[in-house]
Design a protein around this motif. Structure first.
Motif, PDB file in Angstrom:
ATOM      1  N   SER A 177       0.816  -1.212   0.000  1.00  0.00           N
ATOM      2  CA  SER A 177       0.000   0.000   0.000  1.00  0.00           C
ATOM      3  C   SER A 177       0.853   1.267   0.000  1.00  0.00           C
ATOM      4  CB  SER A 177      -0.924   0.009   1.212  1.00  0.00           C
ATOM      5  OG  SER A 177      -1.648   1.227   1.271  1.00  0.00           O
ATOM      6  N   LYS A 178       0.395   2.257  -0.747  1.00  0.00           N
ATOM      7  CA  LYS A 178       1.053   3.565  -0.787  1.00  0.00           C
ATOM      8  C   LYS A 178       0.259   4.605  -0.008  1.00  0.00           C
ATOM      9  CE  LYS A 178       4.161   1.869  -3.545  1.00  0.00           C
ATOM     10  NZ  LYS A 178       5.504   1.555  -3.004  1.00  0.00           N
ATOM     11  N   LYS A 179      -0.841   4.183   0.621  1.00  0.00           N
ATOM     12  CA  LYS A 179      -1.677   5.101   1.374  1.00  0.00           C
ATOM     13  C   LYS A 179      -1.182   5.238   2.811  1.00  0.00           C
ATOM     14  CE  LYS A 179      -6.092   5.042   1.075  1.00  0.00           C
ATOM     15  NZ  LYS A 179      -7.506   4.593   1.161  1.00  0.00           N
ATOM     16  N   GLU A 180      -1.434   6.390   3.408  1.00  0.00           N
ATOM     17  CA  GLU A 180      -1.179   6.641   4.829  1.00  0.00           C
ATOM     18  C   GLU A 180       0.212   6.166   5.267  1.00  0.00           C
ATOM     19  OE1 GLU A 180      -3.009   8.494   6.347  1.00  0.00           O
ATOM     20  OE2 GLU A 180      -5.125   8.183   5.932  1.00  0.00           O
ATOM     21  N   ILE A 181       1.212   6.470   4.440  1.00  0.00           N
ATOM     22  CA  ILE A 181       2.572   5.998   4.732  1.00  0.00           C
ATOM     23  C   ILE A 181       3.073   6.526   6.080  1.00  0.00           C
ATOM     24  CG2 ILE A 181       4.977   6.133   3.958  1.00  0.00           C
ATOM     25  CD1 ILE A 181       3.955   6.063   1.093  1.00  0.00           C
ATOM     26  N   ARG A 182       2.647   7.739   6.444  1.00  0.00           N
ATOM     27  CA  ARG A 182       3.145   8.339   7.685  1.00  0.00           C
ATOM     28  C   ARG A 182       2.684   7.585   8.940  1.00  0.00           C
ATOM     29  NH1 ARG A 182      -1.112  11.063   5.766  1.00  0.00           N
ATOM     30  NH2 ARG A 182      -2.723  11.911   7.155  1.00  0.00           N
ATOM     31  N   TYR A 183       1.641   6.750   8.790  1.00  0.00           N
ATOM     32  CA  TYR A 183       1.130   6.007   9.937  1.00  0.00           C
ATOM     33  C   TYR A 183       1.547   4.535   9.936  1.00  0.00           C
ATOM     34  CZ  TYR A 183      -1.926  10.036  10.643  1.00  0.00           C
ATOM     35  OH  TYR A 183      -2.411  11.296  10.858  1.00  0.00           O
ATOM     36  N   LYS A 184       2.237   4.125   8.902  1.00  0.00           N
ATOM     37  CA  LYS A 184       2.581   2.701   8.797  1.00  0.00           C
ATOM     38  C   LYS A 184       3.450   2.225   9.949  1.00  0.00           C
ATOM     39  CE  LYS A 184       2.277   1.268   3.968  1.00  0.00           C
ATOM     40  NZ  LYS A 184       3.027   0.685   2.841  1.00  0.00           N
ATOM     41  N   LYS A 185       4.278   3.089  10.500  1.00  0.00           N
ATOM     42  CA  LYS A 185       5.208   2.654  11.545  1.00  0.00           C
ATOM     43  C   LYS A 185       4.471   2.040  12.733  1.00  0.00           C
ATOM     44  CE  LYS A 185       5.502   7.193  13.819  1.00  0.00           C
ATOM     45  NZ  LYS A 185       6.418   8.287  14.231  1.00  0.00           N
ATOM     46  N   TYR A 186       3.282   2.574  13.053  1.00  0.00           N
ATOM     47  CA  TYR A 186       2.530   2.039  14.179  1.00  0.00           C
ATOM     48  C   TYR A 186       2.098   0.601  13.905  1.00  0.00           C
ATOM     49  CZ  TYR A 186       2.322   6.889  15.735  1.00  0.00           C
ATOM     50  OH  TYR A 186       2.652   8.159  16.141  1.00  0.00           O
ATOM     51  N   PHE A 187       1.702   0.338  12.666  1.00  0.00           N
ATOM     52  CA  PHE A 187       1.240  -0.993  12.298  1.00  0.00           C
ATOM     53  C   PHE A 187       2.403  -1.980  12.209  1.00  0.00           C
ATOM     54  CE2 PHE A 187      -2.123   1.846  11.237  1.00  0.00           C
ATOM     55  CZ  PHE A 187      -3.291   1.125  11.410  1.00  0.00           C
ATOM     56  N   TRP A 188       3.542  -1.506  11.732  1.00  0.00           N
ATOM     57  CA  TRP A 188       4.719  -2.373  11.711  1.00  0.00           C
ATOM     58  C   TRP A 188       5.162  -2.713  13.134  1.00  0.00           C
ATOM     59  CZ3 TRP A 188       5.771  -5.370   8.036  1.00  0.00           C
ATOM     60  CH2 TRP A 188       5.650  -4.987   6.697  1.00  0.00           C
ATOM     61  N   LEU A 189       5.076  -1.736  14.036  1.00  0.00           N
ATOM     62  CA  LEU A 189       5.423  -1.999  15.427  1.00  0.00           C
ATOM     63  C   LEU A 189       4.486  -3.041  16.032  1.00  0.00           C
ATOM     64  CD1 LEU A 189       6.255   1.620  16.641  1.00  0.00           C
ATOM     65  CD2 LEU A 189       7.842  -0.318  16.564  1.00  0.00           C
TER      66      LEU A 189
END
Length: 245
Positions: A177-189
């Motif tokens: 996904s290329k959407k909401e990249i700035r929030y991906k870190k929370y999901f990866w964590l």
């Protein structure tokens, strides 16, 4: 990700569900209930395995409280996620107080609710909000069906699928996904926390020995797993209140 890629997720899921029926039944192993740390303290049996569930209840309550003033298309998915997390704190604590197949239901049921709600959230946030919203209740029904199948037939195939297929799908979505990249870190964590929790669970007895019989890996698994909804709680705060630390 595109709608075509969303269809690909449907195809993968359907194929995985169909493949489940070609596997031999999986009965609940009774050795699962025998955890390394069985110490009691303050009249609480299996103390650390029980008390380490407290963070789930706290984070679930905090999450539901934070959502009260939020108006968002995926709010129902968010609420069900935190409801499941909160109930996991009580359900898992109840199970570890007296580990049996009967009490294990109340551990697995709320976790399944959170897993399914979280999958709908990931689809909604990173693919299509409308799709995530529409999939919430079918996914919850699928999760509950996996629990019912296990209870009625002593067959864990569907439950195992519900445990691991969402993680596989979520990884695909996060990678592509290329959407909401700035929030991906929370999901990866959150993914990292889940992975660490499974590792600690697998080394329950070894950690118990290394800690000189102070605490087993299963209690630490609870703490690592509870860190995942904490990061989601932080994500909710950052998404809807960017000034919040």
């Amino acid at each position: 990700m595109t709608k075509n890629q969303l269809i690909a997720l449907y195809v993968i899921s359907t194929a995985a569900i169909a493949a489940c029926f070609f596997m031999p039944p999986i009965a609940q192993d009774q050795a699962y209930h025998r955890f390394a740390d069985a110490h009691s303290w303050a009249s609480v049996p299996n103390f650390w395995n029980v008390i380490s569930n407290l963070p789930f209840a706290i984070i679930g309550i905090l999450g539901m409280t934070r959502l009260r003033a939020i108006d968002y298309s995926l709010k129902a998915s968010y609420i069900w996620f935190f409801v499941g997390i909160c109930c996991t704190g009580f359900g898992s604590g109840y199970y570890h107080w007296h580990p049996t197949d009967a009490t294990l239901i109340w551990d697995r049921l709320p976790m399944t609710v959170s897993f399914m709600a979280f999958l709908s959230i990931v689809i909604g946030e990173f693919i299509d909000a409308d799709a995530g919203k529409k999939l919430l209740y079918p996914l919850l029904l699928l999760g509950l069906s996996s629990i019912a199948t296990w209870v009625l037939t002593d067959d864990l195939r569907m439950y195992a699928l519900i445990q691991f297929l969402p993680i596989f799908l979520i990884l695909i979505v996060l990678f592509l996904s290329k959407k909401e990249i700035r929030y991906k870190k929370y999901f990866w964590l959150m993914v990292v926390c889940y992975t660490m929790a499974k590792f600690l669970e697998g080394y329950d007895a070894y950690i118990y020995v290394v800690s000189r019989e102070w605490m087993g890996g299963h209690a630490l698994k609870h703490l690592a797993a509870a860190a995942a909804p904490f990061f989601f709680y932080k994500f909710v705060g950052r998404k809807f209140n960017p000034e919040r630390p």
